[in-house]
Design a protein around this motif. Structure first.
Motif: not given
Ligand SMILES: *Cc1c(COP(=O)(O)O)cnc(C)c1O
Length: 526
Positions: A202-204, A230-233, A247-248, A274-275
């Motif tokens: 949301d913060s992107a 952001v939580d990996a879970a 997209m982080l 992909y990251f």
């Protein structure tokens, strides 16, 4: 006639004054000329120019027959003209209306408005870089190609990635490049029809979902935890065979390091996705952490933020994209290869069958490349690391110096390169973040980024960068404190109608964005 009073008539001249600012703005002009001391009014060239004037004298041409087939203009074009000194003054005055990092502290969060050393400019203007043409034979521009290769080498060392695409011309363009490479990699695995979703926190930055959407992905949002990360879970819960990528941004737009980034990369890769890392905030971690070690597959670097080159107001940018080994074969054209004859640009798809093709006409922004490499070489590897450390230190100095007055959305803890406040502290005053920001203009500061990131109510995002001295930071902090005390004391009039001292007061910003007036129309004669 430009800003010169009509001496024989009463009242103020109308020429040279903007016509579309409304009565409210005009009533603030309390001098005869509209100028305020050395802050000079400047009209549009259409308002101040006269068709009968020109800055150059051309002789009447000798008699000739035109070959325009009867299409020659019958009447004068009527373009507004100025004398030579008037033309010079017009453009100099316009240039002085820009607030710039050369004029003062520019605390615009997410933008990394840092000092651009003059050395960079001197090098970018060397004829061997400035006067070459992208279509010149490559044998004649080996030095420029060497510079591109050397810059790429530095970027690869800093990112720990496999390949770098130099041609994207801005951060958002780099996002498009990286996401196209991801799309191509997915298609090569035969999963193009199924993997359509891109996860975006949301913060992107708004460009992230925009870039992904433009190239045909759908967005699924990922909420942040209460601590702003952001939580990996949460990411894992949203992953599946339909997800192409995440997209982080790291550090994220709240100025916080995504501490689960390695775990996030792992779950994303396990799910076959992909990251993409938005690297616009690389200024906080350059020389400290390598995205390649964190599991990133693609990341753009805003040369015009991290590596100092001037930007804003439409100035040139450059957004090289670092790619992992999985994505490297899909890198755009052209790219450099060294063979027996020196450096060569690979420009044909026949030599790079999996390439996504061209991102732009030529090879990228040469001037930006020169500036960025000049910045790197003059800092050295240790200097770049220190720049990151100092940027983080400056942000925390501001954060800690304001923490007793302004509220922080994620608690009183260390930030990375930008300090984030919300508007909870303003609530009892009845003032908004916008009011507070406008009062900063009266104090001679470009306001910080406001209302971004969207996840924080009334956000104020302050990024001082490493290039401000302690004295400069102290004055900014003292100004912020003075304004905060005034707000808390209930001096609302200092804010509600601010800015008082700017050439224009409160503007209808929503109206300007929704109904932009991009064309000047001649006022009807009275
Ligand atoms: C600046 C920025 C971008 C976009 O970069 P441009 O060069 O302006 O296109 C993307 N993400 C973040 C977090 C940014 O700060």
């Amino acid at each position: 006639m430009m800003n010169r009073p009509e001496r024989l008539t009463e009242g103020r001249p109308t020429q040279g004054r903007p016509t579309q600012t409304g009565e409210a703005a005009r009533s603030e002009i309390d001098t005869f000329t509209g100028n305020r001391a050395l802050a000079l009014e400047e009209g549009l060239i259409f308002e101040i120019g006269r068709a009968e004037v020109t800055g150059v004298d051309l002789d009447e041409p000798a008699p000739f027959t035109d070959r325009l087939g009867g299409l020659a203009r019958k009447a004068a074009l009527g373009l507004p003209g100025l004398s030579e000194p008037e033309a010079m003054r017009h453009y100099v005055r316009l240039s002085q209306k820009n607030y710039s990092i050369d004029a003062g502290l520019y605390p615009l969060g997410s933008c990394t408005m840092k000092h651009n050393p003059r050395l960079n400019e001197a090098l970018a203007r060397l004829p061997g870089f400035a006067d070459i043409h992208p279509l010149q034979p490559q044998s004649t521009v080996q030095g420029a190609l060497e510079l591109m290769e050397e810059l790429a080498r530095w970027l690869l060392a800093l990112t720990g990635m496999e390949a770098i695409a130099m041609s994207p011309k801005a951060g958002a363009h780099g996002e498009a490049c990286g996401m196209m490479a991801i799309k191509a990699a997915i298609a090569a695995k035969g999963e193009g029809a199924t993997r359509k979703i891109v996860l975006v926190p949301d913060s992107a930055h708004g460009t992230n979902p925009a870039s992904a959407t433009r190239i045909g992905f759908e967005i699924r949002s990922v909420p942040a935890r209460a601590d702003g990360t952001v939580d990996a879970a949460e990411v894992r819960r949203r992953l599946g065979p339909d997800v192409a990528a995440i997209m982080l941004t790291n550090p994220n737009t709240c100025g916080l390091f995504e501490k689960d980034i390695v775990a996030i990369a792992e779950v994303v890769h396990e799910a076959g996705a992909y990251f993409y890392c938005d690297g616009a905030n690389f200024n906080a971690i350059m020389g400290k952490a390598r995205p390649g070690d964190l599991g990133v597959d693609a990341m753009h670097i805003n040369l015009h933020k991290t590596f100092s080159t001037p930007h804003g107001g439409g100035g040139p940018g450059a957004g090289p994209v670092a790619l992992s080994a999985q994505l490297a074969p899909f890198a755009p054209l052209p790219f450099l290869r060294r063979d027996d004859n020196g450096l060569r640009l690979i420009e044909q798809a026949s030599e790079a069958p999996q390439s996504i093709g061209r991102m732009s006409a030529f090879h990228g922004q040469m001037g930006m490349f020169v500036r960025a490499l000049a910045y790197m070489l003059s800092h050295g590897a240790d200097g770049l690391r220190q720049a990151s450390e100092d940027a983080v230190l400056s942000a925390n100095y501001i954060r800690a110096s304001l923490a007793d007055l302004l509220s922080q959305p994620f608690g009183d803890k260390l930030c990375m390169h930008e300090a984030l406040f919300d508007d909870a502290w303003l609530k009892p005053t009845g003032l908004t973040t916008l009011d507070f920001a406008k009062a900063l203009i009266d104090e001679g500061y470009h306001p910080m980024t406001i209302y971004f990131p969207l996840v924080v109510h009334g956000a104020m995002l302050i990024e001082p960068t490493e290039s401000e001295s302690k004295a400069s930071l102290d004055l900014f902090i003292a100004t912020m404190r003075d304004l905060a005390f005034a707000a808390l004391r209930g001096e609302t009039e200092r804010f509600l109608a601010a800015p008082f001292h700017a050439p224009r007061r409160r503007l209808d910003e929503t109206g300007a964005a929704r109904r932009p007036i991009l064309k000047w129309t001649k006022p009807v004669a009275e």
